[in-house]
Design a protein around this motif. Structure first.
Motif, PDB file in Angstrom:
ATOM      1  N   HIS A 130      17.857 112.580 -63.086  1.00 51.82           N
ATOM      2  CA  HIS A 130      18.451 113.558 -62.173  1.00 51.82           C
ATOM      3  C   HIS A 130      19.806 113.062 -61.657  1.00 51.82           C
ATOM      4  N   HIS A 166      12.586 111.076 -67.934  1.00 51.94           N
ATOM      5  CA  HIS A 166      13.105 110.389 -66.736  1.00 51.94           C
ATOM      6  C   HIS A 166      12.706 108.919 -66.688  1.00 51.94           C
ATOM      7  N   HIS A 193       7.767 111.935 -66.775  1.00 48.74           N
ATOM      8  CA  HIS A 193       8.141 111.153 -65.584  1.00 48.74           C
ATOM      9  C   HIS A 193       7.357 109.842 -65.469  1.00 48.74           C
ATOM     10  N   ASP A 234      13.645 109.769 -60.712  1.00 46.33           N
ATOM     11  CA  ASP A 234      12.284 109.782 -60.170  1.00 46.33           C
ATOM     12  C   ASP A 234      11.200 109.462 -61.199  1.00 46.33           C
TER      13      ASP A 234
HETATM   14 MN    MN Z   1      11.930 114.804 -61.536  1.00 41.61          MN
END
Ligand code: MN
Ligand code: AMP
Ligand code: MN
Ligand code: MN
Length: 309
Positions: free
Chosen positions: A54, A24, A265, A29
């Motif tokens: 996402h 990501h 992330h 996020d």
């Molecule tokens: Mn996420």
């Protein structure tokens, strides 16, 4: 510089493959801008990557430029939010032809759904004491990206209502809690259809992270296959080796291909691009052997893999 070739099958060699098909960026996020995720991949020896933000491909163009510059191979991709029997299920679309047709329209719908959903989540967070919840989540997210549950979790922490993100999810935003709003997401089968129609490979994301029994997970895999889904993440970050072998059996029974990714992330945590448990020896084919991805990357380094002789 030519990229290394990938193994045509998983033979139990535990050396890192230099592949990460789930990460990501700030387009959703994640903490790093797309180009920095790519740079981190290059620095860590990850030469085949997919940016899977996402419900958006907004980061893919920037990532693509960085990838070309740094000699990394980028597969355009997305992680789509869906609904299956009242459970929020994630589907990664690997998109060698990009987001087009029904998928492009679907992504517009997802963005609107995320906005409407944020309003519902905000109302529920206000009930537990977070005044002006929508504005506070927006403050955490910054002006650009669509809101998600992590933004509300950060707002709860910032307001002193919970001590940390983990508690925010455990008490208020995690599976089955007030802030876990799924009604806005389309059905799993519909989303799989978008990916398949766009010429992509639909990958069931992190099948071990939905809290399902083995039997229920089998039903999820059956429905996913019936909808046209082609692969599942056999390895997502770090997981128990016995559980991985058992999941491999469930994929083999359904002739699903195996993908793998860190679900990275942010830096500084226990995950980084390319960090994940090794793939055990299995008859399940690597997702890059799927005909729709063949030609995208070179395969056939069996000679270099001792177990393959
Ligand atoms: Mn996420
Ligand atoms: P959303 O896309 O709005 O449904 O938010 C889901 C995201 O929240 C996941 O992709 C994770 O990045 C994050 N998340 C889920 N559970 C947790 C948790 N327990 N702690 C921290 N982040 C979480
Ligand atoms: Mn996910
Ligand atoms: Mn993810």
């Amino acid at each position: 510089m030519p990229l290394p070739a990938l193994p045509t099958r998983f033979d139990g060699d535990s050396a890192p493959l230099g592949v990460d098909l789930h990460m990501h960026s700030t387009a959703s996020d994640g903490a790093l801008p797309p180009a920095e995720v790519v740079a981190l991949c290059a620095a860590r020896g990850v030469w085949l990557m997919a940016l899977t933000d996402h419900d958006t491909v907004a980061g893919v163009a920037e990532a693509g430029e960085a990838a070309t510059r740094l000699g990394v191979h980028l597969l355009p991709a997305v992680e789509l939010s869906t609904r299956w029997h009242g459970i929020g299920i994630h589907v990664v679309g690997l998109l060698p032809q990009g987001a087009r047709g029904a998928l492009a329209e679907g992504l517009d719908d997802q963005a609107r759904a995320r906005e409407a959903r944020a309003e519902v989540i905000a109302k529920r967070m206000e009930k537990i004491g977070l005044d002006d919840a929508l504005a506070r989540a927006r403050e955490q997210a910054g002006p650009h990206r669509p809101l998600g549950r992590p933004d509300f979790a950060r707002a709860l922490v910032a307001a002193g209502l919970v001590p940390d993100m983990a508690t925010a999810f455990r008490k208020h935003l995690g599976s089955g809690k007030a802030g876990d709003v799924k009604a806005h997401w389309p059905a799993l089968a519909e989303v799989v259809g978008w990916v398949v129609e766009a010429g992509g490979v639909a990958v069931l994301a992190h099948p071990l992270r939905y809290g399902l029994t083995r039997r229920k997970r089998g039903q999820l895999l059956d429905d996913f296959v019936a909808a046209g889904g082609q692969a599942a993440e056999l390895v997502s970050g770090f997981q128990n080796a016995d559980v991985t072998r058992d999941l491999a059996r469930q994929l083999a029974e359904r002739e699903l291909y195996a993908s793998l990714g860190s679900d990275f992330h942010f830096p500084g945590g226990h995950l980084a691009p390319g960090s994940m448990s090794p793939v055990p020896r299995t008859a399940v084919s690597p997702v890059w052997m799927h005909p729709r991805l063949a030609g995208v990357v070179a395969t056939g380094c069996d000679a270099a893999a001792p177990g393959a002789l």
